[in-house]
Design a protein around this motif. Structure first.
Motif, mmCIF file in Angstrom:
data_model
loop_
_atom_site.group_PDB
_atom_site.id
_atom_site.type_symbol
_atom_site.label_atom_id
_atom_site.label_comp_id
_atom_site.label_asym_id
_atom_site.label_seq_id
_atom_site.Cartn_x
_atom_site.Cartn_y
_atom_site.Cartn_z
ATOM 1 N N ASP A 83 5.012 8.938 1.240
ATOM 2 C CA ASP A 83 4.559 8.441 2.548
ATOM 3 C C ASP A 83 5.691 8.498 3.573
ATOM 4 N N SER A 128 -0.861 8.380 -1.621
ATOM 5 C CA SER A 128 -1.814 7.678 -0.761
ATOM 6 C C SER A 128 -3.000 8.572 -0.411
ATOM 7 N N ARG A 149 3.065 4.392 -1.002
ATOM 8 C CA ARG A 149 3.212 5.246 -2.178
ATOM 9 C C ARG A 149 4.336 6.253 -1.924
ATOM 10 N N GLU A 182 0.808 -1.217 0.000
ATOM 11 C CA GLU A 182 0.000 0.000 0.000
ATOM 12 C C GLU A 182 0.843 1.270 0.000
#
Length: 254
Positions: free
Chosen positions: A74, A201, A71, A69
């Motif tokens: 982040d 994200s 990106r 998850e």
């Protein structure tokens, strides 16, 4: 008699509604805490490598996520034995397949040839890095830098190792969404990475979680306060009624 019945009816309705508010408030309040505990892990930032985004001693809320998850942009918490046995916090600037280079025009970082504006940086000379580098990030890996580039021990310190300082996605355990203490604030996703494939994200669920907790607390306090306030109001009403009757009696005597 009719007035007393109406007052009793209103009182029963008020008590019912206040009890319902307290019950719903407890559900929201406790549910928010449980929800937050399931989604988030607290973490205390140990160093100044991510200043000014997060400072040493800051208590942050990090959303538990899977490495897939992650990106670009982040701020993540990860553990990699080549770096340290303790969890670390850094910013992802490159993912698998990216070519990350420094420095481009104006001393800026480039990802796949695209210059990236990094307003969150704390640098002495306005450069994305005083250490020049160019890395092709392997698939399934991440390239991570601290926001305080002049003091951060990050992927640049491991360029000579296998993988050129990259870290496996599976090493990531959480993404930082907010600072909880001592200066509460949300961490915004850097828009500069949004133009690259994969984007950035989405915002984490910290606001709905906090909203449920605050709403629950207000309902509990409001519902619990109804009873004492209603009794005080009724007492004042009775006192005014008694005073009125007394005045009428005295008027009749005269």
């Amino acid at each position: 008699m009719g007035g007393t019945a109406r007052k009793d009816g209103r009182g029963r309705l008020g008590n019912t509604l206040s009890g319902l508010a307290v019950a719903v408030g407890f559900v929201l309040f406790l549910g928010g805490f449980v929800w937050g505990a399931m989604l988030y892990q607290p973490y205390t930032v140990p160093t100044d490598s991510m200043m000014p985004t997060v400072k040493p001693g800051d208590r942050v809320l990090a959303e538990r996520i899977d490495g897939d998850e992650v990106r670009r942009g982040d701020v993540v918490i990860f553990t990699d034995a080549m770096w340290s046995n303790a969890p670390m916090v850094k910013r992802v600037v490159g993912v698998g397949g990216d070519t990350v280079k420094c420095c481009g025009q104006g001393g800026r970082l480039t990802v796949n040839g695209v210059q990236v504006d990094e307003p969150y940086l704390d640098t002495a000379r306005g450069m994305a890095s005083e250490i020049p580098f160019e890395v092709k990030v392997p698939e399934g890996k991440l390239f991570l830098l601290g926001d305080r580039r002049g003091a951060s021990v990050d992927s640049r310190a491991h360029l000579q190792e296998a993988g050129q300082g990259t870290v496996s996605r599976s090493a990531v355990t959480a993404r930082v969404d907010a600072v909880a203490w001592p200066s509460p604030q949300m961490l915004e996703r850097p828009g500069a990475f949004g133009a690259l494939p994969g984007g950035i994200s989405a915002a984490g669920p910290v606001k709905p979680v906090l909203g449920a907790i605050v709403a629950g607390a207000l309902l509990v306090l409001g519902g619990a306060a109804y009873g004492p306030l209603a009794k005080r109001s009724a007492g004042r009403g009775g006192s005014r009624t008694g005073q009125g009757a007394g005045r009428r009696e005295r008027a009749g005597v005269r």
